[in-house]
Design a protein around this motif. Sequence first.
Motif, PDB file in Angstrom:
ATOM      1  N   ILE A 197     -27.995 -62.330  66.274  1.00  0.00           N
ATOM      2  CA  ILE A 197     -28.202 -63.821  66.472  1.00  0.00           C
ATOM      3  C   ILE A 197     -28.164 -64.183  68.219  1.00  0.00           C
ATOM      4  O   ILE A 197     -29.156 -64.726  68.541  1.00  0.00           O
ATOM      5  CB  ILE A 197     -27.531 -64.586  65.662  1.00  0.00           C
ATOM      6  CG1 ILE A 197     -27.574 -64.387  64.311  1.00  0.00           C
ATOM      7  CG2 ILE A 197     -27.955 -66.017  65.973  1.00  0.00           C
ATOM      8  CD1 ILE A 197     -26.576 -64.957  63.211  1.00  0.00           C
TER       9      ILE A 197
ATOM     10  N   LEU B  11     -31.174 -65.903  70.451  1.00  0.00           N
ATOM     11  CA  LEU B  11     -31.143 -66.966  70.984  1.00  0.00           C
ATOM     12  C   LEU B  11     -31.356 -66.951  72.351  1.00  0.00           C
ATOM     13  O   LEU B  11     -31.921 -67.705  72.935  1.00  0.00           O
ATOM     14  CB  LEU B  11     -29.884 -67.462  70.528  1.00  0.00           C
ATOM     15  CG  LEU B  11     -29.580 -68.994  70.974  1.00  0.00           C
ATOM     16  CD1 LEU B  11     -30.670 -69.864  70.657  1.00  0.00           C
ATOM     17  CD2 LEU B  11     -28.087 -69.479  70.715  1.00  0.00           C
TER      18      LEU B  11
ATOM     19  N   LEU C 199     -20.683 -68.150  69.199  1.00  0.00           N
ATOM     20  CA  LEU C 199     -21.129 -67.117  68.115  1.00  0.00           C
ATOM     21  C   LEU C 199     -20.154 -65.774  67.840  1.00  0.00           C
ATOM     22  O   LEU C 199     -20.665 -65.019  67.015  1.00  0.00           O
ATOM     23  CB  LEU C 199     -22.461 -66.816  68.236  1.00  0.00           C
ATOM     24  CG  LEU C 199     -23.717 -67.818  68.224  1.00  0.00           C
ATOM     25  CD1 LEU C 199     -25.107 -67.150  68.657  1.00  0.00           C
ATOM     26  CD2 LEU C 199     -23.939 -68.534  67.058  1.00  0.00           C
TER      27      LEU C 199
ATOM     28  N   THR D 179     -23.638 -70.081  58.673  1.00  0.00           N
ATOM     29  CA  THR D 179     -24.910 -69.260  58.442  1.00  0.00           C
ATOM     30  C   THR D 179     -24.953 -68.538  57.168  1.00  0.00           C
ATOM     31  O   THR D 179     -23.854 -67.892  56.579  1.00  0.00           O
ATOM     32  CB  THR D 179     -24.799 -68.109  59.726  1.00  0.00           C
ATOM     33  OG1 THR D 179     -24.992 -68.863  60.961  1.00  0.00           O
ATOM     34  CG2 THR D 179     -25.951 -66.996  59.594  1.00  0.00           C
TER      35      THR D 179
ATOM     36  N   VAL E 172     -28.743 -63.146  57.166  1.00  0.00           N
ATOM     37  CA  VAL E 172     -30.063 -63.364  58.205  1.00  0.00           C
ATOM     38  C   VAL E 172     -30.934 -62.038  57.694  1.00  0.00           C
ATOM     39  O   VAL E 172     -30.198 -60.786  57.719  1.00  0.00           O
ATOM     40  CB  VAL E 172     -29.462 -63.292  59.579  1.00  0.00           C
ATOM     41  CG1 VAL E 172     -30.699 -63.264  60.416  1.00  0.00           C
ATOM     42  CG2 VAL E 172     -28.526 -64.432  59.937  1.00  0.00           C
TER      43      VAL E 172
ATOM     44  N   ALA F 178     -33.391 -59.421  59.339  1.00  0.00           N
ATOM     45  CA  ALA F 178     -33.530 -58.777  60.199  1.00  0.00           C
ATOM     46  C   ALA F 178     -33.428 -57.471  60.277  1.00  0.00           C
ATOM     47  O   ALA F 178     -32.611 -56.812  59.431  1.00  0.00           O
ATOM     48  CB  ALA F 178     -32.393 -59.437  61.357  1.00  0.00           C
TER      49      ALA F 178
ATOM     50  N   LEU G 216     -34.481 -64.214  60.841  1.00  0.00           N
ATOM     51  CA  LEU G 216     -33.839 -64.443  62.140  1.00  0.00           C
ATOM     52  C   LEU G 216     -34.774 -65.404  62.943  1.00  0.00           C
ATOM     53  O   LEU G 216     -34.140 -66.059  63.650  1.00  0.00           O
ATOM     54  CB  LEU G 216     -34.028 -62.989  62.953  1.00  0.00           C
ATOM     55  CG  LEU G 216     -33.306 -63.063  64.197  1.00  0.00           C
ATOM     56  CD1 LEU G 216     -31.974 -63.421  64.227  1.00  0.00           C
ATOM     57  CD2 LEU G 216     -33.424 -61.712  64.796  1.00  0.00           C
TER      58      LEU G 216
ATOM     59  N   HIS H  16     -33.480 -68.746  61.855  1.00  0.00           N
ATOM     60  CA  HIS H  16     -32.301 -68.933  62.337  1.00  0.00           C
ATOM     61  C   HIS H  16     -31.958 -69.427  63.600  1.00  0.00           C
ATOM     62  O   HIS H  16     -31.517 -70.498  64.273  1.00  0.00           O
ATOM     63  CB  HIS H  16     -31.402 -67.707  62.140  1.00  0.00           C
ATOM     64  CG  HIS H  16     -29.997 -68.211  62.198  1.00  0.00           C
ATOM     65  ND1 HIS H  16     -29.322 -68.345  63.375  1.00  0.00           N
ATOM     66  CD2 HIS H  16     -29.124 -67.987  61.232  1.00  0.00           C
ATOM     67  CE1 HIS H  16     -27.995 -68.513  63.275  1.00  0.00           C
ATOM     68  NE2 HIS H  16     -27.727 -68.479  62.051  1.00  0.00           N
ATOM     69  N   VAL H  17     -32.888 -68.715  64.689  1.00  0.00           N
ATOM     70  CA  VAL H  17     -33.066 -69.063  66.126  1.00  0.00           C
ATOM     71  C   VAL H  17     -33.532 -70.304  66.164  1.00  0.00           C
ATOM     72  O   VAL H  17     -33.155 -71.133  66.905  1.00  0.00           O
ATOM     73  CB  VAL H  17     -33.499 -68.032  66.970  1.00  0.00           C
ATOM     74  CG1 VAL H  17     -33.790 -68.458  68.400  1.00  0.00           C
ATOM     75  CG2 VAL H  17     -32.681 -66.791  66.829  1.00  0.00           C
TER      76      VAL H  17
END
Length: 299
Positions: A15, A19, A67, A164, A167, A169, A202, A205-206
């Motif tokens: 992540i 980001l 994170l 979270t 995710v 990905a 993903l 999420h970003v």
Amino acid sequence: MPTSRIAVTGSSGLIGAALVRSLRADGHEVARLVRRPARSGDEVEWDPKRGYVDVAGLVGCDAVVHLAGAGVGDHRWTDDYKREIRDSRVLGTGAIAEAVASLDAPPRVLLSGSAIGYYGDTGDRAVDENAPPGDGFLPSVCEEWEAATAAAEERNIRTVHARTGLVVAREGGAWGRLFPLFKAGLGGRLGNGRQYWSYIALHDHVAALRHILDTESLFGPVNLTGPDPVTNAEVTAAMGRVLRRPTLFTAPAPALRIALGEFAGDVLGSQRVIPGKLLDSGFSFAFPGIDAAIRAALR
């Protein structure tokens, strides 16, 4: 957000790396916290176990995104590794919170990682940010993790706990382990398949992290999950559809408990988590459905 200086821990993770790419693509200056002496102007040294942060590297930051933390599923849960999971989160978060609180001009927001593990096993009951913590190891870790931001909150820095989910990905995380299995035609249900998985693409999420940084009204816990949790059986079917592979295999619960130990309880547990605050704040998901999230990961 106007062009800003933003500090990020965990920038080498799934992540965090995504980001950082997103922020830099929009012209933001990113300071990456690294656990060794800084080697370039965009690095800031820190040591979460010692509680050390090179505070000078945070001067001028408009936001700090924290994170970092040991992977929950990276190793079998021995007593030592459970201590590593807890300490990497609680000690690291405490160090970051105290560092930002010590600045003469602190950042306007601390966005600190957390997890939907906070809620424990919710069965088929949908929960949002108002739900209480569950029982067990991960809920207790999440409670301590979030409480460790106290120094920043006492300084009146807007503090957000990004809870979270799973995710979706290809590059890493739990889903990164699923893709090779399903591509090889070895994928299938885990246990009875009735447990809910609260997933998020993903990309979304970003985008949600960026939305939180920009949205002054968001603080406290914010669930970073998609709007429509599905069961493990539905995930299995979706992976088969998108990848065009059979999904005949099943990992029985007893076998998972032997292979994974205590962590199997969380793999087989059900978490039906709704992103209430994101939806109420106007966030729009690009890939809300499970098929769309899987296809986005493949791109």
